[in-house]
Design a protein around this motif. Structure first.
Motif, mmCIF file in Angstrom:
data_model
loop_
_atom_site.group_PDB
_atom_site.id
_atom_site.type_symbol
_atom_site.label_atom_id
_atom_site.label_comp_id
_atom_site.label_asym_id
_atom_site.label_seq_id
_atom_site.Cartn_x
_atom_site.Cartn_y
_atom_site.Cartn_z
ATOM 1 N N UNK A 116 0.827 -1.214 0.000
ATOM 2 C CA UNK A 116 0.000 0.000 0.000
ATOM 3 C C UNK A 116 0.852 1.252 0.000
ATOM 4 N N UNK A 117 0.372 2.271 -0.695
ATOM 5 C CA UNK A 117 1.091 3.541 -0.756
ATOM 6 C C UNK A 117 1.287 4.099 0.646
ATOM 7 N N UNK A 118 2.490 4.564 0.924
ATOM 8 C CA UNK A 118 2.782 5.155 2.224
ATOM 9 C C UNK A 118 3.201 4.165 3.287
ATOM 10 N N UNK A 119 3.272 2.863 2.945
ATOM 11 C CA UNK A 119 3.664 1.855 3.925
ATOM 12 C C UNK A 119 5.115 1.467 3.697
ATOM 13 N N UNK A 120 6.023 1.887 4.570
ATOM 14 C CA UNK A 120 7.449 1.535 4.415
ATOM 15 C C UNK A 120 7.717 0.141 4.980
ATOM 16 N N UNK A 121 7.538 -0.874 4.147
ATOM 17 C CA UNK A 121 7.623 -2.255 4.629
ATOM 18 C C UNK A 121 8.976 -2.553 5.272
ATOM 19 N N UNK A 122 10.066 -2.251 4.575
ATOM 20 C CA UNK A 122 11.387 -2.616 5.088
ATOM 21 C C UNK A 122 11.692 -1.925 6.409
ATOM 22 N N UNK A 123 11.329 -0.653 6.519
ATOM 23 C CA UNK A 123 11.561 0.069 7.773
ATOM 24 C C UNK A 123 10.747 -0.547 8.904
ATOM 25 N N UNK A 124 9.487 -0.846 8.627
ATOM 26 C CA UNK A 124 8.630 -1.447 9.652
ATOM 27 C C UNK A 124 9.161 -2.808 10.079
ATOM 28 N N UNK A 125 9.614 -3.603 9.105
ATOM 29 C CA UNK A 125 10.196 -4.914 9.415
ATOM 30 C C UNK A 125 11.404 -4.772 10.319
ATOM 31 N N UNK B 75 7.718 -14.513 22.322
ATOM 32 C CA UNK B 75 7.263 -13.173 21.918
ATOM 33 C C UNK B 75 8.379 -12.445 21.166
ATOM 34 N N UNK B 76 9.605 -12.523 21.677
ATOM 35 C CA UNK B 76 10.745 -11.877 21.006
ATOM 36 C C UNK B 76 10.905 -12.396 19.581
ATOM 37 N N UNK B 77 10.827 -13.712 19.428
ATOM 38 C CA UNK B 77 10.975 -14.313 18.105
ATOM 39 C C UNK B 77 9.810 -13.951 17.193
ATOM 40 N N UNK B 78 8.604 -13.906 17.755
ATOM 41 C CA UNK B 78 7.440 -13.545 16.937
ATOM 42 C C UNK B 78 7.539 -12.111 16.432
ATOM 43 N N UNK B 79 7.984 -11.201 17.278
ATOM 44 C CA UNK B 79 8.134 -9.811 16.841
ATOM 45 C C UNK B 79 9.080 -9.717 15.644
ATOM 46 N N UNK B 80 10.147 -10.493 15.688
ATOM 47 C CA UNK B 80 11.106 -10.457 14.590
ATOM 48 C C UNK B 80 10.622 -11.143 13.330
ATOM 49 N N UNK B 81 9.749 -12.150 13.481
ATOM 50 C CA UNK B 81 9.313 -12.940 12.322
ATOM 51 C C UNK B 81 8.023 -12.442 11.688
ATOM 52 N N UNK B 82 7.279 -11.583 12.374
ATOM 53 C CA UNK B 82 5.952 -11.179 11.885
ATOM 54 C C UNK B 82 5.972 -10.601 10.475
ATOM 55 N N UNK B 83 6.776 -9.586 10.274
ATOM 56 C CA UNK B 83 6.759 -8.924 8.963
ATOM 57 C C UNK B 83 7.312 -9.805 7.847
ATOM 58 N N UNK B 84 8.429 -10.517 8.056
ATOM 59 C CA UNK B 84 8.863 -11.436 6.990
ATOM 60 C C UNK B 84 7.837 -12.515 6.683
ATOM 61 N N UNK B 85 7.165 -13.035 7.720
ATOM 62 C CA UNK B 85 6.218 -14.126 7.508
ATOM 63 C C UNK B 85 4.871 -13.703 6.976
ATOM 64 N N UNK B 86 4.481 -12.473 7.263
ATOM 65 C CA UNK B 86 3.137 -11.999 6.889
ATOM 66 C C UNK B 86 3.176 -10.915 5.830
ATOM 67 N N UNK B 87 4.247 -10.825 5.084
ATOM 68 C CA UNK B 87 4.390 -9.746 4.101
ATOM 69 C C UNK B 87 3.208 -9.691 3.147
ATOM 70 N N UNK B 88 2.753 -10.851 2.640
ATOM 71 C CA UNK B 88 1.617 -10.853 1.720
ATOM 72 C C UNK B 88 0.353 -10.321 2.383
ATOM 73 N N UNK B 89 0.240 -10.497 3.697
ATOM 74 C CA UNK B 89 -0.930 -10.026 4.400
ATOM 75 C C UNK B 89 -1.003 -8.512 4.487
ATOM 76 N N UNK B 90 0.136 -7.849 4.294
ATOM 77 C CA UNK B 90 0.182 -6.389 4.365
ATOM 78 C C UNK B 90 0.034 -5.754 2.972
#
Length: 228
Positions: free
Chosen positions: A5-14, A211-226
């Motif tokens: 989506x426009x305005x969503x900085x995926x890499x920065x958020x990850x 929780x620590x591991x989930x925070x790190x894996x969320x964006x790589x694992x759910x990229x298509x969801x965003x």
């Protein structure tokens, strides 16, 4: 074709979420400090108690992790507006972030597992405002992590379960939801009964690590969801 989506900085958020996961992992601080508390009977949050040498470092790590999670929540708003499950995921992360933020501001005065006087005050109902506030904010953070696990699974159900990172997130999300719910039930029963039912240390450390591991894996694992 899917697009961010426009305005969503995926890499920065990850990267922000990965950094939050590292900072939230107070097991690292515990190891560096030489395990100053009994890992079987203590909570990791006791590292931030005012009477502990690790207090400032533990609270700084919680503060940094919470600020980064809340920043990720703000950065992900364009994607969250696209999908309700992503919105729920990021709102859950924000609840976790706010709870952890206030954890850093309202530490316990003393570590019950390391102080007989502190345990006696707690047992006699004289634990003070600091401990009550800490219990409230820790509960908020715990609820946020459980909700994160649930919404991560909902996102995966929408986008499919395939791929290495998707499977990693599925396992971590389930682990986070189960261990934090289990920990919440145990501590709740202890409060209601007034008895120590089971040493919480190992369970809580497993829950925090997941929780620590989930925070790190969320964006790589759910990229298509965003994506759109």
């Amino acid at each position: 074709m899917s697009a961010v989506p426009a305005g969503f900085p995926y890499r920065l958020t990850r990267n922000v979420m990965i950094a939050a996961g590292i900072l939230y992992c107070s097991l690292l601080l515990e190891a560096v400090a030489g395990y100053p508390l009994d890992i079987h009977t203590s909570f990791l949050s006791e590292l931030g108690a005012r009477d502990q040498a690790t207090s400032l470092a533990a609270r700084a790590m919680d503060l940094g992790a919470s600020v980064l999670v809340l920043l990720a929540f703000v950065l992900a708003r364009p994607a969250a507006r696209m999908h309700r499950d992503v919105q729920g995921l990021m709102l859950s992360a924000a609840v976790f972030g706010v709870g952890t933020l206030f954890d850093s501001f309202f530490p316990m005065d003393c570590a019950p597992s390391a102080s007989a006087a502190c345990r006696a005050a707690e047992a006699n109902g004289h634990e003070g405002t600091a401990l009550v506030l800490h219990e409230v904010t820790s509960t908020m953070a715990g609820i946020g992590t459980i909700a994160m696990g649930v919404f991560a699974v909902l996102v995966l159900r929408r986008i499919g379960w395939g791929g290495f990172w998707g499977r990693v997130v599925a396992v971590l999300a389930a682990g986070v939801a189960v261990t934090n719910a289990w920990l919440g039930v145990e501590t709740g029963l202890e409060v209601l009964s007034g008895n120590d039912l089971h040493p919480p240390g190992i369970l809580q450390r497993v829950a925090i690590l997941l929780v620590c591991l989930l925070l790190g894996a969320l964006l790589p694992g759910l990229r298509k969801g965003f994506q759109r």
